[in-house]
Design an enzyme around this catalytic site. Structure first.
Site, short mmCIF file in Angstrom:
data_model
loop_
_atom_site.label_atom_id
_atom_site.label_comp_id
_atom_site.label_asym_id
_atom_site.label_seq_id
_atom_site.Cartn_x
_atom_site.Cartn_y
_atom_site.Cartn_z
N GLU A 186 10.10 14.83 16.25
CA GLU A 186 10.43 14.83 14.82
C GLU A 186 9.57 15.88 14.13
O GLU A 186 8.34 15.86 14.25
CB GLU A 186 10.14 13.45 14.23
CG GLU A 186 10.50 13.35 12.76
CD GLU A 186 10.31 11.95 12.20
OE1 GLU A 186 9.19 11.42 12.28
OE2 GLU A 186 11.29 11.40 11.65
N GLU A 204 10.08 0.66 10.53
CA GLU A 204 11.07 1.72 10.31
C GLU A 204 10.34 3.04 10.56
O GLU A 204 9.50 3.44 9.76
CB GLU A 204 11.61 1.60 8.89
CG GLU A 204 13.00 2.12 8.76
CD GLU A 204 13.00 3.55 8.30
OE1 GLU A 204 13.03 4.44 9.20
OE2 GLU A 204 12.98 3.78 7.10
N CYS A 214 13.43 10.36 7.44
CA CYS A 214 13.43 9.80 8.79
C CYS A 214 14.81 9.91 9.43
O CYS A 214 14.92 10.09 10.64
CB CYS A 214 12.96 8.37 8.77
SG CYS A 214 13.82 7.37 7.56
N LYS A 263 0.84 -1.21 0.00
CA LYS A 263 0.00 0.00 0.00
C LYS A 263 0.87 1.25 0.00
O LYS A 263 1.56 1.53 0.98
CB LYS A 263 -0.92 0.05 1.21
CG LYS A 263 -1.98 1.14 1.04
CD LYS A 263 -2.61 1.61 2.32
CE LYS A 263 -1.81 2.68 3.01
NZ LYS A 263 -1.78 3.98 2.31
O1 TXE Z 1 2.46 9.11 8.61
P1 TXE Z 1 1.63 7.78 8.68
P2 TXE Z 1 1.97 10.56 8.12
C1 TXE Z 1 6.45 10.75 10.46
C2 TXE Z 1 6.76 12.21 10.33
C3 TXE Z 1 5.46 12.79 9.89
C4 TXE Z 1 4.49 11.95 10.66
C5 TXE Z 1 3.11 11.85 10.09
O2 TXE Z 1 7.12 12.73 11.58
O3 TXE Z 1 5.34 14.15 10.23
O4 TXE Z 1 5.06 10.67 10.65
O5 TXE Z 1 3.12 11.47 8.72
C6 TXE Z 1 -0.35 4.42 6.42
N1 TXE Z 1 -2.52 1.14 9.71
N2 TXE Z 1 6.82 9.98 9.30
O6 TXE Z 1 0.68 10.91 8.78
O7 TXE Z 1 0.22 8.07 9.01
C7 TXE Z 1 -0.51 5.65 5.58
O8 TXE Z 1 -1.63 5.55 4.76
C8 TXE Z 1 -1.74 0.90 8.64
C9 TXE Z 1 8.13 9.37 9.32
O9 TXE Z 1 2.01 10.59 6.66
O10 TXE Z 1 2.41 6.87 9.55
C10 TXE Z 1 0.83 5.69 4.86
O11 TXE Z 1 0.81 4.77 3.78
N3 TXE Z 1 -1.26 1.87 7.86
C11 TXE Z 1 8.28 8.36 8.27
C12 TXE Z 1 1.81 5.22 5.91
O12 TXE Z 1 1.01 4.51 6.86
C13 TXE Z 1 -1.54 3.14 8.17
C14 TXE Z 1 7.65 8.61 6.97
C15 TXE Z 1 2.57 6.33 6.64
O13 TXE Z 1 1.65 7.25 7.16
C16 TXE Z 1 -2.36 3.46 9.28
C17 TXE Z 1 6.34 9.21 7.09
C18 TXE Z 1 -2.85 2.39 10.07
N4 TXE Z 1 -3.59 2.59 11.16
C19 TXE Z 1 6.00 9.90 8.23
N5 TXE Z 1 -2.47 4.81 9.35
C20 TXE Z 1 9.62 7.73 8.14
N6 TXE Z 1 9.97 6.82 9.05
O14 TXE Z 1 10.34 7.96 7.18
C21 TXE Z 1 -1.77 5.32 8.33
N7 TXE Z 1 -1.21 4.32 7.60
#
Ligand code: TXE
Length: 476
Positions: free
Chosen positions: A387, A256, A290, A182
Protein backbone atom coordinates in the site's frame (compact mmCIF):
# COMPACT_ATOMS: atom_id res chain seq x y z
CA UNK A 1 -32.85 16.32 1.14
CA UNK A 2 -31.77 16.04 4.74
CA UNK A 3 -28.23 15.51 3.48
CA UNK A 4 -28.02 19.00 2.02
CA UNK A 5 -26.29 21.59 4.12
CA UNK A 6 -24.82 25.07 4.27
CA UNK A 7 -23.47 26.94 1.23
CA UNK A 8 -19.91 26.56 0.04
CA UNK A 9 -17.18 27.58 2.47
CA UNK A 10 -14.72 29.91 0.86
CA UNK A 11 -12.05 30.96 3.29
CA UNK A 12 -10.39 30.02 6.51
CA UNK A 13 -12.02 32.97 8.25
CA UNK A 14 -15.24 30.95 8.58
CA UNK A 15 -13.61 28.88 11.29
CA UNK A 16 -12.33 30.10 14.60
CA UNK A 17 -9.35 27.99 15.64
CA UNK A 18 -8.26 28.52 19.24
CA UNK A 19 -4.50 28.76 19.96
CA UNK A 20 -4.82 25.74 22.27
CA UNK A 21 -7.21 22.87 23.02
CA UNK A 22 -7.61 20.53 25.96
CA UNK A 23 -8.58 16.88 26.14
CA UNK A 24 -12.35 16.32 26.26
CA UNK A 25 -13.16 14.24 29.33
CA UNK A 26 -16.49 13.96 31.12
CA UNK A 27 -17.95 16.89 29.19
CA UNK A 28 -15.09 19.31 29.92
CA UNK A 29 -11.96 20.43 28.11
CA UNK A 30 -9.05 19.74 30.47
CA UNK A 31 -5.24 19.76 30.44
CA UNK A 32 -3.33 16.51 30.31
CA UNK A 33 -2.40 15.26 33.80
CA UNK A 34 1.30 15.71 32.98
CA UNK A 35 0.70 18.99 31.12
CA UNK A 36 2.02 17.65 27.80
CA UNK A 37 0.98 19.34 24.55
CA UNK A 38 1.77 18.92 20.85
CA UNK A 39 1.38 21.11 17.80
CA UNK A 40 -0.83 20.43 14.83
CA UNK A 41 0.23 21.97 11.51
CA UNK A 42 -1.44 22.63 8.22
CA UNK A 43 0.22 20.27 5.73
CA UNK A 44 -0.32 22.67 2.83
CA UNK A 45 1.62 25.53 4.45
CA UNK A 46 3.40 24.01 7.48
CA UNK A 47 1.77 26.75 9.55
CA UNK A 48 1.08 25.79 13.18
CA UNK A 49 -2.70 25.76 13.58
CA UNK A 50 -2.97 25.08 17.28
CA UNK A 51 -1.42 23.45 20.32
CA UNK A 52 -3.30 20.43 21.61
CA UNK A 53 -3.16 18.62 24.95
CA UNK A 54 -1.56 15.18 24.67
CA UNK A 55 -3.26 12.42 26.65
CA UNK A 56 -1.13 10.08 28.74
CA UNK A 57 -2.01 6.92 30.66
CA UNK A 58 -3.55 8.82 33.59
CA UNK A 59 -5.85 10.70 31.20
CA UNK A 60 -6.86 7.48 29.47
CA UNK A 61 -7.81 6.07 32.85
CA UNK A 62 -9.78 9.18 33.74
CA UNK A 63 -11.65 9.15 30.43
CA UNK A 64 -12.46 5.45 30.64
CA UNK A 65 -13.80 5.97 34.19
CA UNK A 66 -15.99 8.84 32.95
CA UNK A 67 -17.27 6.69 30.09
CA UNK A 68 -17.96 3.78 32.46
CA UNK A 69 -19.96 6.00 34.78
CA UNK A 70 -21.92 7.51 31.88
CA UNK A 71 -22.62 4.04 30.49
CA UNK A 72 -25.03 3.16 33.30
CA UNK A 73 -27.47 5.93 32.42
CA UNK A 74 -26.83 6.11 28.69
CA UNK A 75 -27.43 2.40 28.13
CA UNK A 76 -30.59 2.54 30.24
CA UNK A 77 -32.15 5.30 28.12
CA UNK A 78 -34.85 4.18 25.72
CA UNK A 79 -33.48 4.00 22.17
CA UNK A 80 -35.88 6.77 21.15
CA UNK A 81 -34.13 9.11 23.62
CA UNK A 82 -30.65 8.23 22.37
CA UNK A 83 -31.95 8.82 18.84
CA UNK A 84 -32.91 12.39 19.73
CA UNK A 85 -29.33 13.20 20.72
CA UNK A 86 -27.94 11.62 17.56
CA UNK A 87 -30.40 13.48 15.33
CA UNK A 88 -29.46 16.68 17.13
CA UNK A 89 -25.75 16.02 16.58
CA UNK A 90 -26.42 15.30 12.89
CA UNK A 91 -28.27 18.57 12.45
CA UNK A 92 -25.59 20.60 14.23
CA UNK A 93 -22.98 19.00 11.96
CA UNK A 94 -25.00 20.20 8.97
CA UNK A 95 -25.38 23.67 10.42
CA UNK A 96 -21.66 23.91 11.18
CA UNK A 97 -20.48 22.12 8.07
CA UNK A 98 -18.82 25.22 6.58
CA UNK A 99 -16.63 25.57 9.64
CA UNK A 100 -15.95 21.85 9.78
CA UNK A 101 -15.09 21.56 6.09
CA UNK A 102 -12.59 24.43 6.27
CA UNK A 103 -11.13 23.10 9.51
CA UNK A 104 -10.72 19.60 8.09
CA UNK A 105 -9.09 20.95 4.94
CA UNK A 106 -6.67 23.04 7.01
CA UNK A 107 -5.67 20.23 9.36
CA UNK A 108 -5.63 17.41 6.79
CA UNK A 109 -4.60 19.11 3.53
CA UNK A 110 -7.37 17.66 1.36
CA UNK A 111 -9.23 19.88 -1.14
CA UNK A 112 -12.24 21.82 0.14
CA UNK A 113 -14.19 20.37 -2.78
CA UNK A 114 -13.87 17.00 -1.05
CA UNK A 115 -14.49 18.04 2.56
CA UNK A 116 -17.46 20.12 1.43
CA UNK A 117 -19.04 17.66 -1.01
CA UNK A 118 -17.95 14.27 0.33
CA UNK A 119 -16.66 14.20 3.92
CA UNK A 120 -19.18 16.50 5.60
CA UNK A 121 -22.36 15.23 3.88
CA UNK A 122 -21.26 11.66 4.64
CA UNK A 123 -20.55 12.51 8.28
CA UNK A 124 -24.04 13.99 8.75
CA UNK A 125 -25.64 11.12 6.82
CA UNK A 126 -23.91 8.62 9.08
CA UNK A 127 -25.33 10.20 12.23
CA UNK A 128 -28.80 10.44 10.70
CA UNK A 129 -28.62 6.81 9.63
CA UNK A 130 -27.60 5.42 13.03
CA UNK A 131 -29.98 7.78 14.84
CA UNK A 132 -32.67 5.94 12.91
CA UNK A 133 -31.52 2.57 14.26
CA UNK A 134 -31.41 3.58 17.94
CA UNK A 135 -35.09 2.78 18.60
CA UNK A 136 -35.26 -0.18 16.21
CA UNK A 137 -32.56 -2.48 17.57
CA UNK A 138 -35.16 -5.14 18.35
CA UNK A 139 -35.73 -5.29 14.60
CA UNK A 140 -32.09 -5.46 13.56
CA UNK A 141 -32.32 -9.22 13.15
CA UNK A 142 -30.40 -10.02 16.31
CA UNK A 143 -33.37 -10.99 18.48
CA UNK A 144 -35.16 -8.88 21.08
CA UNK A 145 -33.30 -6.44 23.31
CA UNK A 146 -29.65 -6.80 22.20
CA UNK A 147 -27.26 -5.34 24.80
CA UNK A 148 -24.51 -2.74 24.38
CA UNK A 149 -20.99 -3.86 25.23
CA UNK A 150 -19.95 -1.01 27.53
CA UNK A 151 -17.04 1.36 26.94
CA UNK A 152 -15.69 1.47 23.38
CA UNK A 153 -12.03 2.45 22.87
CA UNK A 154 -11.67 3.79 19.35
CA UNK A 155 -8.49 4.75 17.48
CA UNK A 156 -8.78 6.48 14.13
CA UNK A 157 -6.45 7.67 11.33
CA UNK A 158 -5.87 11.02 9.67
CA UNK A 159 -7.14 10.45 6.14
CA UNK A 160 -10.84 11.06 6.90
CA UNK A 161 -10.63 12.43 10.44
CA UNK A 162 -14.26 13.40 10.96
CA UNK A 163 -15.75 10.66 8.79
CA UNK A 164 -13.82 7.94 10.62
CA UNK A 165 -15.02 9.50 13.87
CA UNK A 166 -18.61 9.30 12.59
CA UNK A 167 -18.16 5.66 11.52
CA UNK A 168 -16.95 4.86 15.03
CA UNK A 169 -19.09 7.04 17.28
CA UNK A 170 -22.53 6.96 15.60
CA UNK A 171 -23.13 3.18 15.81
CA UNK A 172 -21.56 3.00 19.29
CA UNK A 173 -23.91 5.62 20.72
CA UNK A 174 -26.98 4.36 18.87
CA UNK A 175 -26.54 0.95 20.49
CA UNK A 176 -26.05 2.40 23.98
CA UNK A 177 -22.26 2.22 24.38
CA UNK A 178 -20.10 5.09 25.56
CA UNK A 179 -16.89 6.13 23.86
CA UNK A 180 -13.29 7.12 24.37
CA UNK A 181 -11.84 8.08 20.99
CA UNK A 182 -8.27 8.90 20.02
CA UNK A 183 -7.91 10.93 16.83
CA UNK A 184 -4.68 10.76 14.81
CA UNK A 185 -1.83 13.00 15.96
CA UNK A 186 -1.75 14.98 12.70
CA UNK A 187 -5.49 15.71 12.61
CA UNK A 188 -6.95 16.26 16.10
CA UNK A 189 -8.92 19.45 15.43
CA UNK A 190 -12.17 18.24 13.88
CA UNK A 191 -12.58 15.67 16.68
CA UNK A 192 -12.20 18.47 19.23
CA UNK A 193 -14.80 20.54 17.35
CA UNK A 194 -17.00 17.49 17.46
CA UNK A 195 -16.57 17.45 21.25
CA UNK A 196 -17.93 20.97 21.29
CA UNK A 197 -20.87 19.81 19.14
CA UNK A 198 -21.62 17.10 21.73
CA UNK A 199 -21.85 19.82 24.37
CA UNK A 200 -24.02 21.94 22.09
CA UNK A 201 -26.34 18.95 21.61
CA UNK A 202 -26.60 18.51 25.37
CA UNK A 203 -25.14 15.00 25.20
CA UNK A 204 -24.77 13.73 28.79
CA UNK A 205 -21.27 14.11 30.22
CA UNK A 206 -18.90 11.21 29.71
CA UNK A 207 -20.80 9.59 26.84
CA UNK A 208 -18.15 10.83 24.39
CA UNK A 209 -14.56 11.50 25.43
CA UNK A 210 -11.85 12.66 23.00
CA UNK A 211 -8.17 12.06 23.74
CA UNK A 212 -5.69 13.53 21.26
CA UNK A 213 -2.27 11.93 21.35
CA UNK A 214 0.22 9.71 19.54
CA UNK A 215 0.44 5.94 19.19
CA UNK A 216 1.27 5.45 22.88
CA UNK A 217 -2.03 7.07 23.83
CA UNK A 218 -3.82 4.69 21.47
CA UNK A 219 -1.92 1.73 22.90
CA UNK A 220 -2.86 2.72 26.47
CA UNK A 221 -6.51 3.03 25.48
CA UNK A 222 -6.59 -0.34 23.75
CA UNK A 223 -4.89 -2.00 26.74
CA UNK A 224 -7.10 -0.41 29.41
CA UNK A 225 -8.78 -3.25 31.35
CA UNK A 226 -12.12 -1.48 31.60
CA UNK A 227 -12.54 -1.04 27.83
CA UNK A 228 -15.02 -3.61 26.44
CA UNK A 229 -14.73 -3.00 22.74
CA UNK A 230 -11.84 -1.85 20.55
CA UNK A 231 -12.35 -0.38 17.09
CA UNK A 232 -9.32 0.57 15.02
CA UNK A 233 -8.75 2.01 11.57
CA UNK A 234 -5.14 2.42 10.49
CA UNK A 235 -2.08 0.55 9.30
CA UNK A 236 -1.98 -3.23 9.13
CA UNK A 237 1.16 -3.24 11.31
CA UNK A 238 -0.52 -1.37 14.17
CA UNK A 239 -3.70 -3.43 13.68
CA UNK A 240 -1.67 -6.57 14.33
CA UNK A 241 -0.15 -5.04 17.48
CA UNK A 242 -3.62 -4.20 18.71
CA UNK A 243 -4.87 -7.72 17.98
CA UNK A 244 -2.03 -9.05 20.17
CA UNK A 245 -2.91 -6.67 23.00
CA UNK A 246 -6.57 -7.63 22.85
CA UNK A 247 -5.90 -11.39 22.57
CA UNK A 248 -6.60 -13.15 25.86
CA UNK A 249 -9.01 -10.46 27.01
CA UNK A 250 -12.77 -10.51 26.46
CA UNK A 251 -12.70 -7.29 24.45
CA UNK A 252 -14.50 -7.38 21.16
CA UNK A 253 -12.36 -6.15 18.25
CA UNK A 254 -12.88 -4.76 14.75
CA UNK A 255 -9.98 -3.79 12.50
CA UNK A 256 -10.14 -1.76 9.32
CA UNK A 257 -6.67 -1.82 7.79
CA UNK A 258 -4.85 -1.26 4.53
CA UNK A 259 -5.71 -2.14 0.97
CA UNK A 260 -4.40 -2.47 -2.58
CA UNK A 261 -7.60 -2.20 -4.58
CA UNK A 262 -7.76 -3.41 -8.20
CA UNK A 263 -9.68 -1.28 -10.66
CA UNK A 264 -10.43 -3.68 -13.55
CA UNK A 265 -11.25 -2.16 -16.93
CA UNK A 266 -12.60 -4.47 -19.67
CA UNK A 267 -12.41 -3.69 -23.39
CA UNK A 268 -16.12 -2.88 -23.61
CA UNK A 269 -16.02 -0.32 -20.79
CA UNK A 270 -17.22 3.23 -21.42
CA UNK A 271 -13.72 4.73 -21.62
CA UNK A 272 -14.45 8.31 -20.57
CA UNK A 273 -16.45 7.16 -17.59
CA UNK A 274 -13.74 4.66 -16.68
CA UNK A 275 -11.08 7.37 -16.84
CA UNK A 276 -13.08 9.48 -14.38
CA UNK A 277 -13.47 6.45 -12.13
CA UNK A 278 -9.76 5.66 -12.26
CA UNK A 279 -8.90 9.27 -11.39
CA UNK A 280 -11.40 9.31 -8.55
CA UNK A 281 -10.21 5.88 -7.44
CA UNK A 282 -6.59 6.85 -6.90
CA UNK A 283 -6.39 10.66 -6.71
CA UNK A 284 -9.34 11.30 -4.37
CA UNK A 285 -7.76 12.52 -1.12
CA UNK A 286 -4.32 12.24 -2.80
CA UNK A 287 -4.70 8.48 -2.80
CA UNK A 288 -4.63 8.38 1.00
CA UNK A 289 -7.64 6.11 1.04
CA UNK A 290 -7.67 2.54 2.33
CA UNK A 291 -10.01 1.42 -0.46
CA UNK A 292 -8.16 3.37 -3.21
CA UNK A 293 -8.04 1.78 -6.65
CA UNK A 294 -4.26 1.78 -6.58
CA UNK A 295 -3.79 -1.02 -9.13
CA UNK A 296 -5.25 -0.42 -12.57
CA UNK A 297 -5.85 -3.72 -14.38
CA UNK A 298 -6.59 -2.88 -18.00
CA UNK A 299 -7.47 -5.31 -20.76
CA UNK A 300 -4.47 -5.43 -23.08
CA UNK A 301 -6.36 -4.53 -26.28
CA UNK A 302 -7.40 -1.10 -24.93
CA UNK A 303 -4.30 -0.28 -22.94
CA UNK A 304 -2.93 2.38 -25.31
CA UNK A 305 -6.25 4.14 -25.81
CA UNK A 306 -7.03 4.13 -22.10
CA UNK A 307 -3.61 5.36 -21.02
CA UNK A 308 -3.69 8.17 -23.60
CA UNK A 309 -7.04 9.39 -22.26
CA UNK A 310 -5.91 8.98 -18.68
CA UNK A 311 -2.75 11.03 -19.24
CA UNK A 312 -4.74 13.77 -20.96
CA UNK A 313 -7.13 13.86 -18.01
CA UNK A 314 -4.31 13.93 -15.46
CA UNK A 315 -2.82 16.91 -17.25
CA UNK A 316 -5.97 18.89 -16.40
CA UNK A 317 -5.88 18.23 -12.64
CA UNK A 318 -5.11 21.26 -10.51
CA UNK A 319 -2.76 20.82 -7.60
CA UNK A 320 -2.40 23.54 -4.97
CA UNK A 321 -4.14 25.50 -2.23
CA UNK A 322 -6.68 23.07 -0.79
CA UNK A 323 -8.97 25.94 0.23
CA UNK A 324 -9.39 26.94 -3.43
CA UNK A 325 -12.62 25.33 -4.59
CA UNK A 326 -11.07 24.56 -8.01
CA UNK A 327 -8.28 22.48 -6.51
CA UNK A 328 -8.34 18.75 -7.33
CA UNK A 329 -5.16 17.61 -5.58
CA UNK A 330 -4.28 18.92 -2.14
CA UNK A 331 -1.34 18.33 0.17
CA UNK A 332 -0.09 15.04 1.57
CA UNK A 333 -1.06 14.82 5.22
CA UNK A 334 2.39 14.78 6.82
CA UNK A 335 6.09 14.86 6.18
CA UNK A 336 6.29 11.20 7.26
CA UNK A 337 3.62 10.17 4.79
CA UNK A 338 5.35 12.12 2.01
CA UNK A 339 8.61 10.34 2.84
CA UNK A 340 6.84 6.95 2.71
CA UNK A 341 5.32 7.72 -0.70
CA UNK A 342 8.63 9.04 -2.04
CA UNK A 343 10.55 5.98 -0.94
CA UNK A 344 8.04 3.56 -2.49
CA UNK A 345 8.06 5.51 -5.75
CA UNK A 346 11.86 5.40 -5.84
CA UNK A 347 11.68 1.67 -5.24
CA UNK A 348 9.19 1.39 -8.12
CA UNK A 349 11.67 3.04 -10.46
CA UNK A 350 14.59 0.97 -9.17
CA UNK A 351 12.63 -2.23 -9.85
CA UNK A 352 12.05 -1.21 -13.47
CA UNK A 353 8.69 0.58 -13.42
CA UNK A 354 8.25 3.46 -15.85
CA UNK A 355 7.19 6.63 -14.05
CA UNK A 356 5.04 9.38 -15.55
CA UNK A 357 3.53 12.56 -14.11
CA UNK A 358 1.84 15.51 -15.80
CA UNK A 359 3.76 18.78 -15.84
CA UNK A 360 2.88 20.29 -12.50
CA UNK A 361 4.50 22.80 -10.22
CA UNK A 362 4.65 21.92 -6.55
CA UNK A 363 4.24 24.72 -3.96
CA UNK A 364 7.41 25.58 -2.05
CA UNK A 365 6.16 25.00 1.46
CA UNK A 366 3.99 22.11 2.58
CA UNK A 367 3.98 18.43 1.65
CA UNK A 368 3.19 17.71 -1.98
CA UNK A 369 3.37 14.87 -4.43
CA UNK A 370 2.43 15.05 -8.11
CA UNK A 371 -0.11 12.58 -9.52
CA UNK A 372 1.98 9.64 -10.72
CA UNK A 373 1.44 6.72 -13.10
CA UNK A 374 3.61 3.64 -13.30
CA UNK A 375 3.63 1.40 -16.36
CA UNK A 376 5.89 -1.57 -17.06
CA UNK A 377 4.86 -2.94 -13.69
CA UNK A 378 4.69 -6.64 -12.87
CA UNK A 379 2.89 -8.34 -9.99
CA UNK A 380 6.23 -8.97 -8.30
CA UNK A 381 7.06 -5.26 -8.04
CA UNK A 382 6.80 -3.67 -4.62
CA UNK A 383 4.55 -0.89 -5.95
CA UNK A 384 2.08 -3.53 -7.16
CA UNK A 385 2.00 -5.21 -3.75
CA UNK A 386 2.48 -2.67 -0.95
CA UNK A 387 0.00 0.00 0.00
CA UNK A 388 1.51 3.35 -1.04
CA UNK A 389 -1.27 5.53 0.38
CA UNK A 390 -0.46 8.32 -2.03
CA UNK A 391 -1.36 9.60 -5.53
CA UNK A 392 0.42 6.77 -7.32
CA UNK A 393 -1.23 4.35 -9.74
CA UNK A 394 0.38 1.10 -10.88
CA UNK A 395 -0.82 -0.11 -14.29
CA UNK A 396 -0.96 -3.83 -15.10
CA UNK A 397 -2.66 -5.61 -17.98
CA UNK A 398 -4.70 -8.77 -18.51
CA UNK A 399 -6.15 -10.69 -21.44
CA UNK A 400 -9.08 -12.73 -20.06
CA UNK A 401 -11.57 -12.25 -17.21
CA UNK A 402 -9.98 -15.17 -15.35
CA UNK A 403 -6.59 -13.53 -15.57
CA UNK A 404 -8.08 -10.26 -14.29
CA UNK A 405 -9.60 -12.06 -11.30
CA UNK A 406 -6.37 -13.92 -10.55
CA UNK A 407 -4.33 -10.72 -10.64
CA UNK A 408 -6.85 -8.74 -8.62
CA UNK A 409 -6.86 -11.44 -5.94
CA UNK A 410 -3.08 -11.71 -5.91
CA UNK A 411 -2.73 -9.45 -2.90
CA UNK A 412 -2.31 -9.78 0.83
CA UNK A 413 -5.18 -7.28 1.08
CA UNK A 414 -8.85 -7.60 0.21
CA UNK A 415 -10.65 -4.36 0.78
CA UNK A 416 -11.94 -2.93 -2.49
CA UNK A 417 -12.19 -3.50 -6.23
CA UNK A 418 -13.80 -1.90 -9.26
CA UNK A 419 -15.19 -3.50 -12.42
CA UNK A 420 -15.72 -1.51 -15.61
CA UNK A 421 -17.75 -3.20 -18.34
CA UNK A 422 -21.10 -2.80 -20.11
CA UNK A 423 -21.94 -6.48 -19.50
CA UNK A 424 -24.10 -7.06 -16.43
CA UNK A 425 -23.43 -10.79 -16.46
CA UNK A 426 -19.71 -10.16 -16.40
CA UNK A 427 -20.02 -7.78 -13.45
CA UNK A 428 -21.77 -10.49 -11.43
CA UNK A 429 -19.44 -13.28 -12.52
CA UNK A 430 -16.25 -11.31 -11.78
CA UNK A 431 -17.55 -9.78 -8.53
CA UNK A 432 -18.44 -13.21 -7.16
CA UNK A 433 -14.83 -14.31 -7.58
CA UNK A 434 -13.11 -11.25 -6.15
CA UNK A 435 -11.87 -11.52 -2.57
CA UNK A 436 -12.70 -7.98 -1.51
CA UNK A 437 -15.15 -6.53 1.00
CA UNK A 438 -16.34 -3.72 -1.25
CA UNK A 439 -16.81 -3.97 -5.01
CA UNK A 440 -17.95 -1.11 -7.19
CA UNK A 441 -19.09 -1.44 -10.74
CA UNK A 442 -18.82 1.39 -13.27
CA UNK A 443 -18.10 3.74 -10.40
CA UNK A 444 -15.57 3.96 -7.57
CA UNK A 445 -15.23 5.32 -4.03
CA UNK A 446 -18.98 5.62 -3.55
CA UNK A 447 -19.98 5.46 0.09
CA UNK A 448 -23.31 5.18 1.79
CA UNK A 449 -24.10 4.72 5.47
CA UNK A 450 -26.50 1.87 4.67
CA UNK A 451 -23.70 -0.28 3.19
CA UNK A 452 -21.38 -2.34 5.35
CA UNK A 453 -17.70 -1.57 4.73
CA UNK A 454 -14.71 -3.70 5.67
CA UNK A 455 -12.07 -6.07 4.46
CA UNK A 456 -10.98 -9.60 3.79
CA UNK A 457 -7.49 -10.95 4.52
CA UNK A 458 -4.98 -8.40 5.87
CA UNK A 459 -7.47 -5.59 5.32
CA UNK A 460 -9.01 -6.54 8.66
CA UNK A 461 -12.25 -7.91 9.98
CA UNK A 462 -15.64 -6.71 11.11
CA UNK A 463 -17.92 -4.31 9.26
CA UNK A 464 -18.75 -0.66 9.74
CA UNK A 465 -21.87 0.90 8.28
CA UNK A 466 -25.28 -0.56 7.62
CA UNK A 467 -27.08 -3.03 9.85
CA UNK A 468 -23.87 -5.07 10.09
CA UNK A 469 -22.18 -2.09 11.73
CA UNK A 470 -24.47 -2.51 14.75
CA UNK A 471 -23.18 -6.02 15.37
CA UNK A 472 -19.76 -4.74 16.40
CA UNK A 473 -21.30 -2.86 19.33
CA UNK A 474 -23.86 -5.36 20.60
CA UNK A 475 -24.07 -8.61 22.50
CA UNK A 476 -26.77 -10.34 20.54
O1 TXE B 1 -0.74 4.70 10.60
P1 TXE B 1 -0.93 4.25 12.09
P2 TXE B 1 0.23 5.85 10.03
C1 TXE B 1 -1.65 2.93 6.34
C2 TXE B 1 -1.06 3.60 5.13
C3 TXE B 1 -0.03 4.51 5.73
C4 TXE B 1 0.47 3.68 6.87
C5 TXE B 1 1.09 4.42 8.01
O2 TXE B 1 -0.44 2.65 4.32
O3 TXE B 1 0.99 4.81 4.82
O4 TXE B 1 -0.67 3.03 7.35
O5 TXE B 1 0.25 5.47 8.49
C6 TXE B 1 -2.57 5.22 16.17
N1 TXE B 1 -1.57 1.37 19.41
N2 TXE B 1 -2.87 3.55 6.80
O6 TXE B 1 1.59 5.68 10.59
O7 TXE B 1 0.34 4.37 12.83
C7 TXE B 1 -2.12 6.51 15.57
O8 TXE B 1 -1.79 7.43 16.57
C8 TXE B 1 -2.71 2.05 19.21
C9 TXE B 1 -4.10 2.99 6.29
O9 TXE B 1 -0.43 7.14 10.22
O10 TXE B 1 -1.60 2.93 12.02
C10 TXE B 1 -3.32 6.88 14.72
O11 TXE B 1 -4.33 7.44 15.55
N3 TXE B 1 -2.81 3.05 18.33
C11 TXE B 1 -5.27 3.45 7.05
C12 TXE B 1 -3.79 5.55 14.18
O12 TXE B 1 -3.25 4.58 15.08
C13 TXE B 1 -1.74 3.38 17.60
C14 TXE B 1 -5.27 4.84 7.54
C15 TXE B 1 -3.32 5.23 12.75
O13 TXE B 1 -1.93 5.35 12.68
C16 TXE B 1 -0.51 2.71 17.77
C17 TXE B 1 -3.98 5.26 8.04
C18 TXE B 1 -0.45 1.66 18.73
N4 TXE B 1 0.65 0.94 18.93
C19 TXE B 1 -2.84 4.63 7.61
N5 TXE B 1 0.39 3.24 16.92
C20 TXE B 1 -6.60 3.02 6.57
N6 TXE B 1 -6.96 1.76 6.79
O14 TXE B 1 -7.37 3.81 6.05
C21 TXE B 1 -0.24 4.22 16.24
N7 TXE B 1 -1.52 4.32 16.65
Amino acid sequence: SVFEYAPAPESRSVVDIAPSYGLFIDGEFVDAADGKVFKTVSPSTEEVLSEVAQAGEADVDRAVKAARKAFEKWSALPGSERAKYLFRIARIIQERSRELAVLETLDNGKPIKETRDADLPLVAAHFFYYAGWADKLDHAGYGANPKPLGVAGQVIPWNFPLLMLAWKIAPALATGNTVVLKPAETTPLSALFFADICRQAGLPKGVVNILPGYGDTGAALVAHPDVNKVAFTGSTAVGKEIAKTVAGTRKKLTLELGGKGANIVFDDAPIDQAVEGIVNGIFFNQGQVCCAGSRLLVQESIQDELLDSLKRRLSTLRLGDPLDKNTDIGAINSEEQLARITSLVERGEAEGGERWSPACELPESGYWFAPTLFTNVTQAHTIARDEIFGPVLSVLTFRTPDEAVAKANNSQYGLSAGIWTEKGSRILAVASKLRAGVIWSNTFNKFDPTSPFGGYKESGFGREGGRHGLEAYLDV
